[in-house]
Design a protein around this motif. Structure first.
Motif, PDB file in Angstrom:
ATOM      1  N   GLY A 249       0.844  -1.213   0.114  1.00 42.88           N
ATOM      2  CA  GLY A 249       0.089  -0.004   0.118  1.00 42.88           C
ATOM      3  C   GLY A 249       0.766   1.230  -0.027  1.00 42.88           C
ATOM      4  N   GLY A 250       1.892   1.336   0.725  1.00 40.68           N
ATOM      5  CA  GLY A 250       2.938   2.478   0.456  1.00 40.68           C
ATOM      6  C   GLY A 250       3.204   2.885  -0.585  1.00 40.68           C
ATOM      7  N   VAL A 251       3.174   1.909  -1.744  1.00 37.50           N
ATOM      8  CA  VAL A 251       3.743   2.276  -3.041  1.00 37.50           C
ATOM      9  C   VAL A 251       2.496   2.485  -3.931  1.00 37.50           C
ATOM     10  CG1 VAL A 251       4.902   0.958  -5.125  1.00 37.50           C
ATOM     11  CG2 VAL A 251       6.022   0.561  -2.941  1.00 37.50           C
ATOM     12  N   MET A 252       1.511   1.480  -3.670  1.00 37.87           N
ATOM     13  CA  MET A 252       0.373   1.536  -4.645  1.00 37.87           C
ATOM     14  C   MET A 252      -0.692   2.541  -4.347  1.00 37.87           C
ATOM     15  SD  MET A 252       1.646  -0.100  -7.082  1.00 37.87           S
ATOM     16  CE  MET A 252       0.377  -0.215  -8.041  1.00 37.87           C
ATOM     17  N   MET A 253      -0.914   2.943  -3.006  1.00 35.11           N
ATOM     18  CA  MET A 253      -2.131   3.790  -2.562  1.00 35.11           C
ATOM     19  C   MET A 253      -2.229   5.232  -3.522  1.00 35.11           C
ATOM     20  SD  MET A 253      -4.596   3.568  -0.478  1.00 35.11           S
ATOM     21  CE  MET A 253      -4.231   2.123   0.437  1.00 35.11           C
ATOM     22  N   ALA A 254      -1.133   5.644  -3.779  1.00 35.38           N
ATOM     23  CA  ALA A 254      -1.336   6.820  -4.451  1.00 35.38           C
ATOM     24  C   ALA A 254      -1.970   6.837  -5.653  1.00 35.38           C
ATOM     25  CB  ALA A 254      -0.012   7.377  -4.905  1.00 35.38           C
ATOM     26  N   PHE A 255      -1.753   5.654  -6.289  1.00 34.03           N
ATOM     27  CA  PHE A 255      -2.527   5.185  -7.659  1.00 34.03           C
ATOM     28  C   PHE A 255      -3.848   4.969  -7.283  1.00 34.03           C
ATOM     29  CE2 PHE A 255       1.877   3.519  -8.622  1.00 34.03           C
ATOM     30  CZ  PHE A 255       2.143   4.287  -9.507  1.00 34.03           C
ATOM     31  N   TRP A 256      -4.448   4.335  -6.190  1.00 34.27           N
ATOM     32  CA  TRP A 256      -5.454   3.934  -5.984  1.00 34.27           C
ATOM     33  C   TRP A 256      -6.531   4.841  -5.435  1.00 34.27           C
ATOM     34  CZ3 TRP A 256      -3.303  -0.939  -2.731  1.00 34.27           C
ATOM     35  CH2 TRP A 256      -2.990  -1.885  -3.690  1.00 34.27           C
ATOM     36  N   LEU A 257      -5.833   6.035  -4.604  1.00 33.85           N
ATOM     37  CA  LEU A 257      -6.650   7.114  -4.251  1.00 33.85           C
ATOM     38  C   LEU A 257      -6.934   7.911  -5.630  1.00 33.85           C
ATOM     39  CD1 LEU A 257      -4.754   7.827  -0.976  1.00 33.85           C
ATOM     40  CD2 LEU A 257      -6.846   6.956  -1.297  1.00 33.85           C
ATOM     41  N   GLN A 258      -5.942   8.085  -6.507  1.00 35.95           N
ATOM     42  CA  GLN A 258      -5.974   8.961  -7.674  1.00 35.95           C
ATOM     43  C   GLN A 258      -7.440   8.196  -8.554  1.00 35.95           C
ATOM     44  OE1 GLN A 258      -2.679   9.873  -9.917  1.00 35.95           O
ATOM     45  NE2 GLN A 258      -3.667  10.212 -11.600  1.00 35.95           N
TER      46      GLN A 258
END
Length: 424
Positions: A249-258
Motif C-alpha cells: 500500500g505504501g507504493v500503490m496507494m497513491a494510484f488507488w486514491l487517484q
C-alpha cells in the motif's frame, strides 16, 4: 539444499521487514493516513448530496432548489481537493520527527512551500492563482517525493550546521524559525531550479513530468494483472509476518486514491465511472475480514470447529473480523508460516479480486463511486455504501461464501490436527 532455501527466504524477508519498518516507509504510511479523515468527511457530504434514491433527490431539489447538492458538496471539494497538500504535510512531519534532533514543524512548512512551488500558477487579471485541482489526488506523487526528499535534504542541511545560531535568551519559537532560514532557502531554491529546468522542456511543468514518468505504472496499478500481483504480494508477505498491506500500500496507494478521486469526480458529474480498481475495491471487496479475506475462516471456526483451540479462537475473532481486523486470527491461529492455511490465505483474496473485477466489468455490480468508506465498516454495509447500489452488498456476500468454501478443506485439516493433539 533445503537449508539453503530456508536461509535464502529468511534473508529475503529480513530485508523486506527492514524496508517496511524503515523511517521513510513509516513516514509515508503515516503521512498518507492523515488524508483518510478528510476523505471520510468529504465522503459523508458526497453521500448526502448524491444519495442514490431518486425520491430523496427530487425531494431535496424541490425543498432547497436545483443547486442544493452543489452547496452541500462544497465540503467534499474542500477535502478531496486537498489530498496532496495534506499528504505532503503528514509525510514531512512524520519523517522530520523520526530523526529526533530536528524540529518537525519548520521542516514541514518548508516542504509545504516546496510543494506549492511545484504547482503551475495561473495568471488571471494580473494576479496568480493556484488551481485547486493541482492539490488533490493528481498531485500525490509530487507530495510523496517532496515530503520525503525535501525533508531529508532539509534535515541534512541542519545536520551540516547551515543554520543561524541565536542566543539562549531568544524564545525557542523565534530561535527555531531562524534555524530553518538557510536550510529552507536552499530547499526552495532547489525546487525552483528544477521547476525552471522543466519549463524549458516540451513537458513544461513538474506535474506534467510526473504524469509522463508514472503513467505506465499507474496503468498497471489499476489493471486486473496489477491488482492480482499486489494481492499476491500482500498475502505472501503476511505469511512471513510482514505487514503486506503497509509494504504494498505504501507504493500503490497513491494510484488507488487517484483512481478513487477520478470516480468521485465522474460520479458527481453524473458520468460513467472510469475505474474498477480503487482503494475501496481492495478495502471493501478483496479484504473481507482483513488481509487474506479471513472472515470466511472466522465463520468456519465459530460454526464447525471440533477442537477447543479453534472454537475459542473463533469466538474471540468473529467480532473483530466483522470489522476487518484480523491480527488475532493471523497470529493466533497462527496463519503465519502455517502450511495448512497458507494456500487459502493466498487464494481467497485473489478469488475476491477476480469475482469483483468481472462483476464490475460486466455491470453485474456497480463500480465504487469514490466514497471513502472506512476499511473497518462491516461487510454488506460497506458494499452498499462504496457502490451506492445493492449489487455491491450482493457481490460481497458472494465473495464471502467463496472465501469460506476455499478455506473449508484446509480448515478441516488444521482443525483435525488440533483435535488429535487435544485427544493425545
Amino acid at each position: 539444499m533445503v537449508a539453503d532455501s530456508v536461509s535464502f527466504k529468511d534473508k529475503v524477508f529480513k530485508v523486506v521487514g527492514k524496508i517496511s519498518s524503515s523511517r521513510h516507509m513509516v513516514a509515508l504510511r503515516d503521512g498518507i493516513a492523515q488524508v483518510v479523515p478528510l476523505l471520510i468527511i468529504g465522503s459523508l457530504f458526497m453521500i448526502i448530496g448524491q444519495f442514490p434514491i431518486k425520491g430523496y433527490l427530487d425531494f431535496m431539489a424541490k425543498t432547497f432548489g436545483s443547486n442544493w447538492n452543489l452547496v452541500i458538496q462544497q465540503i467534499t471539494f474542500a477535502s478531496f481537493s486537498l489530498m496532496g497538500l495534506i499528504a505532503v504535510i503528514g509525510i514531512s512531519y512524520n519523517l522530520a520527527k523520526s530523526y529526533g534532533d530536528v524540529a518537525p514543524l519548520p521542516a514541514t512548512l518548508i516542504s509545504m512551500s516546496a510543494f506549492f512551488l511545484t504547482i503551475p500558477f495561473e495568471l488571471k487579471k494580473g494576479a496568480f492563482y493556484i488551481p485547486l485541482s493541482q492539490m488533490g489526488a493528481t498531485s500525490l506523487f509530487i507530495a510523496i517525493l517532496v515530503g520525503l526528499f525535501i525533508t531529508d535534504f532539509y534535515v541534512w542541511l541542519v545536520h551540516k550546521d547551515l543554520t543561524i545560531k541565536m542566543p539562549a535568551t531568544v524564545p525557542p519559537a523565534v530561535s527555531s524559525s531562524f534555524t530553518s532560514l538557510f536550510p529552507g532557502f536552499f530547499c526552495l531554491v532547489l525546487v525552483w531550479l528544477i521547476r525552471l529546468g522543466v519549463s524549458f522542456t516540451p513537458i513544461e511543468t513538474i506535474p506534467g513530468l510526473m504524469q509522463f514518468i508514472f503513467k505506465p505504472l499507474s496503468a498497471v496499478g489499476v489493471s486486473l494483472p496489477g491488482a492480482l500481483l499486489c494481492e499476491l504480494l500482500i498475502s505472501v508477505l503476511w505469511l512471513f509476518g510482514v505487514h503486506g498491506g503497509n509494504v504494498v500500500g505504501g507504493v500503490m496507494m497513491a494510484f488507488w486514491l487517484q483512481a478513487m478521486q477520478q470516480n468521485a469526480t465522474a460520479f458527481t458529474a453524473h458520468k460513467e465511472l472510469p475505474n474498477i480498481i480503487t482503494a475501496q475495491f481492495f478495502d471493501n471487496f478483496v479484504h473481507i475480514g482483513g488481509a487474506g479475506a479471513t472472515l470466511g475462516l472466522a465463520l468456519l471456526m465459530v460454526l464447525f470447529s471440533k477442537s477447543e483451540e479453534y472454537k475459542t479462537l473463533g469466538r474471540l475473532e468473529i467480532v473483530p473480523a466483522l470489522f476487518n481486523i484480523n491480527e488475532p486470527i493471523i497470529f493466533g491461529t497462527p496463519i503465519v508460516l502455517n502450511i495448512y492455511l497458507a494456500v487459502p490465505f493466498i487464494l481467497a483474496p485473489i478469488a475476491n479480486v477476480l469475482i469483483t473485477y468481472f462483476a464490475m466489468a460486466t455491470g453485474l455490480c456497480a463500480k465504487t463511486i469514490g466514497i471513502m468508506v472506512p476499511w473497518t465498516t462491516p461487510v454488506i454495509i460497506s458494499g452498499f455504501l462504496s457502490t451506492g447500489h445493492i449489487s455491491g452488498a450482493i457481490t460481497q456476500v458472494v465473495c464471502l461464501v467463496v472465501d469460506a468454501l476455499i478455506y473449508y478443506y484446509f480448515f478441516k485439516v488444521a482443525d483435525r490436527k488440533n483435535l488429535n493433539s487435544d485427544l493425545g
